[in-house]
Design a protein around this motif. Structure first.
Motif, mmCIF file in Angstrom:
data_model
loop_
_atom_site.group_PDB
_atom_site.id
_atom_site.type_symbol
_atom_site.label_atom_id
_atom_site.label_comp_id
_atom_site.label_asym_id
_atom_site.label_seq_id
_atom_site.Cartn_x
_atom_site.Cartn_y
_atom_site.Cartn_z
ATOM 1 N N LEU A 66 0.869 -1.252 -0.057
ATOM 2 C CA LEU A 66 0.167 0.126 0.006
ATOM 3 C C LEU A 66 0.907 1.236 -0.023
ATOM 4 O O LEU A 66 1.646 1.385 0.722
ATOM 5 N N THR A 67 0.628 1.869 -0.947
ATOM 6 C CA THR A 67 1.563 3.404 -1.156
ATOM 7 C C THR A 67 0.586 4.574 -1.065
ATOM 8 O O THR A 67 -0.547 4.481 -1.599
ATOM 9 N N VAL A 68 1.154 5.257 0.026
ATOM 10 C CA VAL A 68 0.339 6.607 0.246
ATOM 11 C C VAL A 68 0.648 7.434 -1.006
ATOM 12 O O VAL A 68 1.865 7.939 -1.333
ATOM 13 N N ALA A 69 -0.523 7.971 -1.396
ATOM 14 C CA ALA A 69 -0.564 8.834 -2.999
ATOM 15 C C ALA A 69 -0.690 10.334 -2.352
ATOM 16 O O ALA A 69 -0.101 11.275 -3.035
ATOM 17 N N THR A 70 -1.509 10.534 -1.397
ATOM 18 C CA THR A 70 -1.563 11.844 -0.777
ATOM 19 C C THR A 70 -1.480 11.885 0.698
ATOM 20 O O THR A 70 -1.860 10.952 1.224
ATOM 21 N N GLY A 71 -1.126 12.852 1.482
ATOM 22 C CA GLY A 71 -1.089 12.779 2.777
ATOM 23 C C GLY A 71 -1.893 12.282 3.628
ATOM 24 O O GLY A 71 -3.399 12.324 3.443
ATOM 25 N N LEU A 72 -1.641 11.166 4.359
ATOM 26 C CA LEU A 72 -2.600 10.194 4.989
ATOM 27 C C LEU A 72 -2.616 10.457 6.459
ATOM 28 O O LEU A 72 -1.576 10.630 7.132
ATOM 29 N N HIS A 73 -3.960 10.344 7.039
ATOM 30 C CA HIS A 73 -4.033 10.833 8.470
ATOM 31 C C HIS A 73 -5.025 9.761 9.165
ATOM 32 O O HIS A 73 -6.197 9.848 8.919
ATOM 33 N N ILE A 74 -4.764 9.017 10.039
ATOM 34 C CA ILE A 74 -5.280 8.041 10.802
ATOM 35 C C ILE A 74 -4.816 8.519 12.175
ATOM 36 O O ILE A 74 -4.072 8.251 12.460
ATOM 37 N N GLY A 75 -5.871 9.065 12.841
ATOM 38 C CA GLY A 75 -5.635 9.734 14.134
ATOM 39 C C GLY A 75 -5.373 8.827 15.519
ATOM 40 O O GLY A 75 -5.923 7.443 15.332
ATOM 41 N N ALA A 76 -4.436 9.464 16.152
ATOM 42 C CA ALA A 76 -4.305 8.519 17.590
ATOM 43 C C ALA A 76 -5.125 8.723 18.621
ATOM 44 O O ALA A 76 -5.006 7.829 19.593
ATOM 45 N N GLY A 77 -6.038 9.535 18.419
ATOM 46 C CA GLY A 77 -7.045 9.875 19.476
ATOM 47 C C GLY A 77 -6.768 10.619 20.563
ATOM 48 O O GLY A 77 -5.449 11.227 20.536
ATOM 49 N N GLY A 78 -7.525 10.693 21.634
ATOM 50 C CA GLY A 78 -7.095 11.657 22.846
ATOM 51 C C GLY A 78 -7.716 13.184 22.613
ATOM 52 O O GLY A 78 -7.500 13.724 21.722
ATOM 53 N N GLY A 79 -8.096 13.285 23.755
ATOM 54 C CA GLY A 79 -8.827 14.889 23.581
ATOM 55 C C GLY A 79 -7.915 16.071 24.138
ATOM 56 O O GLY A 79 -8.484 17.119 24.305
ATOM 57 N N PHE A 80 -6.730 15.927 24.438
ATOM 58 C CA PHE A 80 -5.911 16.655 24.985
ATOM 59 C C PHE A 80 -4.485 17.256 24.159
ATOM 60 O O PHE A 80 -4.085 16.333 23.388
ATOM 61 N N SER A 81 -4.358 18.462 23.909
ATOM 62 C CA SER A 81 -3.285 18.686 23.083
ATOM 63 C C SER A 81 -2.735 19.914 23.988
ATOM 64 O O SER A 81 -3.346 20.999 23.892
ATOM 65 N N ARG B 236 -5.390 25.197 12.752
ATOM 66 C CA ARG B 236 -5.163 23.842 13.471
ATOM 67 C C ARG B 236 -4.138 23.231 12.925
ATOM 68 O O ARG B 236 -3.655 23.536 11.542
ATOM 69 N N HIS B 237 -3.445 22.256 13.288
ATOM 70 C CA HIS B 237 -2.080 21.312 12.749
ATOM 71 C C HIS B 237 -2.526 19.907 12.838
ATOM 72 O O HIS B 237 -2.911 19.380 13.887
ATOM 73 N N ILE B 238 -2.443 19.463 11.530
ATOM 74 C CA ILE B 238 -2.832 17.842 11.404
ATOM 75 C C ILE B 238 -1.480 17.201 10.952
ATOM 76 O O ILE B 238 -0.734 17.751 10.033
ATOM 77 N N GLU B 239 -1.291 16.299 11.589
ATOM 78 C CA GLU B 239 -0.107 15.181 11.228
ATOM 79 C C GLU B 239 -0.424 14.368 10.056
ATOM 80 O O GLU B 239 -1.577 13.744 10.344
ATOM 81 N N ARG B 240 0.363 14.307 9.269
ATOM 82 C CA ARG B 240 0.060 13.383 8.129
ATOM 83 C C ARG B 240 1.183 12.471 7.547
ATOM 84 O O ARG B 240 2.444 13.017 7.576
ATOM 85 N N VAL B 241 1.073 11.319 7.178
ATOM 86 C CA VAL B 241 2.146 10.584 6.634
ATOM 87 C C VAL B 241 2.241 11.116 5.259
ATOM 88 O O VAL B 241 1.281 11.145 4.631
#
Length: 229
Positions: free
Chosen positions: A11-26, A138-143
């Motif tokens: 499986l190759t990522v073609a566009t930035g992939l986000h599957i979140g780790a969860g958690g309600g605090f940042s 907001r800041h989203i982390e993506r693979v």
């Protein structure tokens, strides 16, 4: 009859992939939504449950009658979907064990990605309230695109006459996934993936179908993968 088939793919990522780790605090200054990671290596991973759920949902949507857009529970899935993915309560009221078992997927090319800037990226976004025009950054982390994960599935052959039909169902799910997205925010461009490098290995001599016949079914999936990248 009880026999196993091992299916592997890339499986190759073609566009930035986000599957979140969860958690309600940042914490202040931290990433608002980090990706889920393998605690052993610290690298991003893709849970098998994420891929299984997405593929099953896409198949269920494709089986809806014309003009219908609302999905019901898993017990309403077609027989072809239920026998491949399983269901806690089938149309006959009984549970059905899945013939296909998914594994978590782990990063395969970490060194190459690190040499070209990193494995993940910080995607800065703004949510703007229409009525007030107030921005909420907001800041989203993506693979990053180009990340490769190893796919491993095990298929249990319970009925020789249904094996090729099950493989056709799985192939259809793979093609649908490549025309859709994996993870979150797909309608904003995230999560396009490609599936190729398929391999099929019968784990014993009793498997009743030649792997070459199965590989032929998945040719279209691999051919389409090039257009996804």
């Amino acid at each position: 009859m009880y026999s196993k088939l091992k299916i592997t793919a890339e499986l190759t990522v073609a566009t930035g992939l986000h599957i979140g780790a969860g958690g309600g605090f940042s914490a202040i200054g931290a990433m608002d939504s980090p990706v889920i990671r393998d605690p052993y290596t610290g690298y991003p991973m893709i849970p098998g449950s994420s891929l299984k759920g997405k593929m099953r949902t896409l198949l269920a949507k494709s089986a809806l009658p014309a003009g219908s857009y609302v999905l019901k529970g898993c017990e309403s899935d077609t027989e072809e979907i239920s026998r491949l993915f399983g269901t806690p309560k089938g149309k006959d009221g009984n549970p059905h064990t899945a013939r296909l078992q998914f594994s978590d997927m782990f990063l395969q090319n970490a060194a190459a990605l690190l040499a070209h800037g990193g494995i993940t990226e910080d995607k800065a976004e703004n949510f703007i309230t229409r009525s007030t025009s107030i921005a909420n950054p907001r800041h989203i982390e993506r693979v990053v695109r180009g990340a490769k994960f190893k796919v491993v599935w095990f298929y249990t052959a319970e009925n020789p006459g249904e094996i090729l039909a099950d493989m056709q169902t799985l192939s259809t799910a793979c093609r649908l996934l490549q025309m859709d997205y994996l993870g979150g925010s797909g309608t904003r461009g995230y999560g396009r993936v490609a599936l190729d490098q398929f391999s099929f290995e019968a784990l014993d001599d009793s498997f009743p179908v030649k792997t070459d016949e199965i590989a032929e079914i998945f040719k279209d999936v691999s051919n389409y993968a090039a257009d996804c990248l």
